[in-house]
Design an enzyme around this catalytic site. Structure first.
Site, mmCIF file in Angstrom:
data_model
loop_
_atom_site.group_PDB
_atom_site.id
_atom_site.type_symbol
_atom_site.label_atom_id
_atom_site.label_comp_id
_atom_site.label_asym_id
_atom_site.label_seq_id
_atom_site.Cartn_x
_atom_site.Cartn_y
_atom_site.Cartn_z
ATOM 1 N N HIS A 37 -3.121 -1.433 -3.841
ATOM 2 C CA HIS A 37 -2.164 -2.488 -4.192
ATOM 3 C C HIS A 37 -0.805 -2.211 -3.563
ATOM 4 C CE1 HIS A 37 -4.924 -4.337 -6.984
ATOM 5 N NE2 HIS A 37 -5.072 -3.203 -7.638
ATOM 6 N N ARG A 170 -0.406 -3.610 7.906
ATOM 7 C CA ARG A 170 0.819 -2.994 8.401
ATOM 8 C C ARG A 170 0.946 -3.219 9.908
ATOM 9 N NH1 ARG A 170 -0.489 2.668 5.624
ATOM 10 N NH2 ARG A 170 -2.600 1.843 6.001
ATOM 11 N N GLU A 275 -8.698 -3.008 7.493
ATOM 12 C CA GLU A 275 -7.975 -2.420 8.629
ATOM 13 C C GLU A 275 -8.941 -2.043 9.752
ATOM 14 O OE1 GLU A 275 -4.205 -0.483 6.159
ATOM 15 O OE2 GLU A 275 -5.992 0.716 6.557
#
Length: 358
Positions: A37, A170, A275
């Site tokens: 999270h 990210r 990812e």
């Protein structure tokens, strides 16, 4: 990167706290619930950094969370340990403003909590993958595949960002996004069970891979909240001939080349799976928590990854056999892309539309 102190909290008197318009990110992370999270909230914070100043709210955060927030360059406001309803009232009385955008990411923020914080007049954004209860939200973000607005009970005015195009990643993962390459031999495998690995499945995967005896290289990627790898060290001592590399607490820009440096990845159906798939990597996945089950099944059914099902349910010999079958499939079967295109610009536009006067 400058060396971080043991307490890397940025003072809550910084400009993000005092700004008239703020985006507040409420998430937690620890050895029990993992860091998923917090990691995806910080990824979102980076995506919308140009929209308005950000501020992270976390309940008694451990050192690993404080460090993650500091690395993201965000202020951190530490909250006391309170029951959900009490915390919502605390935020309402002491933190929230009508000009704020509050982002919630966690399973403790139920319908009652959402209703209470919404009473501040702030705009509410929910990062969600369960669609449970009513959402008095302005925006719901669910980057899971296969979900639709019809799965939610929400306000008629609620907007949605749904599906893999809105994967919360990210910056290094966004920059290196790629489609899957053709299937080929698998001689090296990277194992990663997230920031905490609460069931210590990394050691079990290593034992199963060592039993196969067919890999030239094995990598183990451990998160900052993972327990000390005593069992891993024992396995390495028992197999000195096997090349095994241990990676620990890597930054995102360090993770990407590691993930790209192995022929396949073994990981649960959580943030690390998304990812890996966005980087185009071949993946063996599965689940050990209920909230991972649907994603593991989806990527398997859509030929995006190979799922072995419930990792924790396997005894040792069947686990090795399941991994052998998965590696064989990755070496011979073509894979479909997880996301044809990512949409960070649209996500930023949705946040700008939430600001006062927009």
């Amino acid at each position: 990167m400058p060396k971080l102190s043991s307490r890397s909290t940025i003072s809550p008197t910084k400009s993000a706290v005092n700004s008239a318009v703020r985006i507040l990110f409420r998430a937690d992370g620890n050895t029990t619930i993992g860091l998923g999270h917090m990691v995806r909230s910080l990824a979102l914070a980076d995506m919308v950094r140009a929209v308005a100043p950000g501020l992270v709210l976390a309940r008694t955060p451990p050192a690993v969370v404080r460090e993650l927030v500091a690395q993201a360059g965000l202020p951190l406001l530490e909250l006391p340990e309170l029951a959900p309803a009490e915390e919502a009232d605390y935020l309402l009385a002491r933190v929230l403003r009508p000009t704020d955008v509050l982002v919630l990411d966690g399973y403790g923020f139920d319908s009652d909590y959402r209703r209470r914080v919404r009473a501040s007049g702030c705009r509410l954004v929910c990062l969600d993958d369960l669609h449970a209860g009513f959402f008095p939200a302005d925006l719901i973000i669910n980057h899971s595949p296969g979900v639709t607005a019809a799965d939610y009970q929400a306000e008629p005015t609620t907007r949605f960002c749904l599906g893999p195009a809105f994967s919360l990643l990210r910056p290094p993962f966004l920059r290196h996004a790629a489609l899957p390459r053709p299937a080929g031999p698998v001689a090296s495998v990277l194992v990663c069970f997230g920031g905490a690995d609460p069931l210590q499945l990394t050691a079990r995967m290593l034992a199963a891979l060592l039993a196969l005896g067919s890999l030239a290289r094995i990598g183990l990627l451990l998160g900052g909240a993972a327990a000390a790898p005593t069992a891993i060290q024992a396995l390495l001592a028992a197999h000195p001939q096997q090349q095994v590399t241990l990676y620990r607490s890597l930054l995102a820009e360090e993770m990407v080349p590691v993930l790209l440096g192995y022929d396949a990845v073994i990981c649960p159906a959580s943030t690390i799976l998304i990812e890996s798939l966005v980087l185009g990597r071949p993946v063996i996945t599965g689940y050990y928590a209920d909230n991972q089950r649907a994603l593991a099944a989806y990527v398997h059914a859509h030929q995006q990854a190979h799922s072995v099902g419930d990792f924790a349910a396997y005894s040792d010999p069947p686990l090795a056999a399941a991994l052998r079958a998965g590696l064989s499939r990755l070496a011979t079967q073509p894979r479909q892309p997880y996301a044809q295109q990512l949409a960070p610009d649209e996500l930023r536009a949705r946040f700008r539309a939430l600001l006062p006067g927009a």
